[in-house]
Design a protein around this motif. Structure first.
Motif, PDB file in Angstrom:
ATOM      1  N   TRP A 115     -68.368  26.876-143.571  1.00  0.00           N
ATOM      2  CA  TRP A 115     -69.339  27.151-143.119  1.00  0.00           C
ATOM      3  C   TRP A 115     -69.524  27.433-141.648  1.00  0.00           C
ATOM      4  O   TRP A 115     -68.630  26.531-140.658  1.00  0.00           O
ATOM      5  CB  TRP A 115     -70.365  25.856-143.346  1.00  0.00           C
ATOM      6  N   ASP A 119     -79.017  23.838-139.601  1.00  0.00           N
ATOM      7  CA  ASP A 119     -78.283  22.732-138.658  1.00  0.00           C
ATOM      8  C   ASP A 119     -79.204  21.356-139.341  1.00  0.00           C
ATOM      9  O   ASP A 119     -78.628  20.365-139.539  1.00  0.00           O
ATOM     10  CB  ASP A 119     -78.646  23.007-137.181  1.00  0.00           C
ATOM     11  N   ARG A 149     -79.628  15.817-144.831  1.00  0.00           N
ATOM     12  CA  ARG A 149     -78.825  15.391-146.115  1.00  0.00           C
ATOM     13  C   ARG A 149     -77.857  14.284-145.752  1.00  0.00           C
ATOM     14  O   ARG A 149     -77.732  13.401-146.504  1.00  0.00           O
ATOM     15  CB  ARG A 149     -78.122  16.566-146.783  1.00  0.00           C
ATOM     16  N   CYS A 150     -77.330  14.255-144.617  1.00  0.00           N
ATOM     17  CA  CYS A 150     -76.466  13.178-144.368  1.00  0.00           C
ATOM     18  C   CYS A 150     -77.380  11.805-144.176  1.00  0.00           C
ATOM     19  O   CYS A 150     -76.756  11.003-144.417  1.00  0.00           O
ATOM     20  CB  CYS A 150     -75.786  13.694-143.035  1.00  0.00           C
ATOM     21  N   TRP A 182     -78.662  19.949-142.587  1.00  0.00           N
ATOM     22  CA  TRP A 182     -77.185  19.151-142.737  1.00  0.00           C
ATOM     23  C   TRP A 182     -77.644  17.814-142.187  1.00  0.00           C
ATOM     24  O   TRP A 182     -77.037  16.732-142.829  1.00  0.00           O
ATOM     25  CB  TRP A 182     -76.095  19.941-141.836  1.00  0.00           C
ATOM     26  N   TRP A 198     -68.328  24.651-137.764  1.00  0.00           N
ATOM     27  CA  TRP A 198     -69.239  23.471-137.161  1.00  0.00           C
ATOM     28  C   TRP A 198     -68.217  22.551-136.346  1.00  0.00           C
ATOM     29  O   TRP A 198     -68.607  21.966-135.543  1.00  0.00           O
ATOM     30  CB  TRP A 198     -69.570  22.722-138.494  1.00  0.00           C
TER      31      TRP A 198
END
Length: 362
Positions: free
Chosen positions: A205, A308, A314-315, A311, A221
């Motif tokens: 990614w 961005d 989700r975390c 992500w 990343w």
């Protein structure tokens, strides 16, 4: 004395005239740029001052160097050098002017367009156009410089005669290079991938950082750079998360015990999203999507404005939900159920056979 003053006058006059004209042109561009703030072209054209002065000075010297009274055997060499410098400086000036025009057009388009996807598309096309123009001007300049040599003019006929054969040989030898070249044009004007797009290639990614006519660089990343031929993006499938808009939807999966409090998990997830600034507030959901004899699968769906932020959301949901389950509902976490081993009954325990008496002869 005349042999010394004449060259000084010619060279000095050319330099002074060049500096004066360059200063006047720069002042004019500065005034026009101050009056027309909506057009950045005039300010960008000020970058052409040095190549413009070099072209003007070389042209003046090229036209007046014979009047300096130099020796006849040096005229050809000096004229050759001035011609080469004039061609090179003219190519430099042409590239600077083309770059200023293209950058001005892109700046005006970016200022009036609110769609980031279209801006990235135009930026990609502008970058490749600049590279193509630079390459074409460079090839023409090198060809013109070579043609200034008498030996190259003589060999021109033979080169043209063998151009067909050389073209076939070069086409076969540079097949992959030509394929990448045409793939670069296809990417630029086919809107397949653009600068700044978030892509997934070969399981990696990252964000597209650079696009040329032959290769494409993706920044991952963890700040690594993956360099790939542009033909990869025209021949193999890849994920473009920025295609069709930058808003994204992400999922988080939990494998929990069947006794997990799904209703309370929905309430907790709503509280987590309210405290998460990366969540754009568009949508969210939590549902049981699958079950096995030992666990059930719970899927949480969240949204964000770009790759961005999705992500980050989700975390945050994964981390805070697991911590909440561990503290408030530890029974909901997956467990491995084992049964204690049953000891056999006393009657079922085998007894060893008694020792047989020794019957040996004494």
């Amino acid at each position: 004395m005349e042999n010394v003053l004449r060259p000084l006058i010619v060279v000095g006059g050319s330099v002074v005239l060049t500096l004066a004209v360059g200063w006047l042109v720069d002042r004019m561009l500065q005034k026009v740029d101050a009056r027309r703030h909506d057009t950045p072209l005039w300010g960008l054209l000020r970058r052409c001052r040095i190549p413009f002065q070099l072209v003007l000075c070389t042209a003046l010297l090229r036209g007046t160097y014979r009047s300096t009274g130099i020796r006849k055997d040096h005229e050809a060499g000096i004229g050759q050098i001035l011609s080469l410098v004039l061609i090179a400086s003219s190519a430099w000036l042409a590239v600077r002017i083309a770059t200023a025009v293209v950058d001005s057009t892109y700046a005006r388009y970016a200022a009036t367009t609110r769609d980031p996807a279209r801006v990235r598309r135009v930026r990609t096309q502008v970058t490749l156009i600049q590279r193509v123009v630079t390459a074409i001007v460079g090839v023409i300049a090198v060809s013109a410089m070579l043609l200034t040599f008498p030996t190259m003019r003589t060999a021109g006929a033979s080169l043209l005669a063998s151009a067909g054969v050389l073209g076939i040989v070069a086409g076969v030898a540079a097949q992959s290079t030509l394929g990448n070249l045409f793939a670069g044009f296809q990417i630029a004007f086919g809107d397949m991938v653009r600068l700044g797009d978030t892509v997934v290639v070969d399981g990696e990614w990252g964000v597209v950082e650079e696009i040329t006519l032959t290769f494409l660089a993706v920044r991952t990343w963890d700040e690594r750079r993956i360099t790939m031929p542009v033909s990869y993006f025209t021949s193999k499938p890849f994920e473009n998360w920025s295609r069709g808009g930058i808003q994204m939807t992400g999922t988080v999966f939990f494998h929990l015990d069947h006794a997990a409090p799904v209703t309370q998990m929905r309430e907790r997830m709503q509280d987590i999203l309210r405290e998460c600034p990366a969540w754009d507030g568009r949508d969210w959901s939590l549902a049981v999507t699958d079950s096995t004899p030992s666990t059930m699968q719970v899927r949480a769906v969240v949204t964000a404005k770009d790759a961005d932020d999705i992500w980050t959301v989700r975390c945050a949901v994964r981390e805070q939900m697991i911590a909440w389950l561990y503290e408030q509902h530890p029974y909901a976490l997956p467990r491995i159920t084992t049964a204690p081993a049953e000891l056999p009954k006393p009657a079922e325990i085998p007894h060893p056979e008694p020792d047989q008496p020794h019957t040996g002869r004494g």
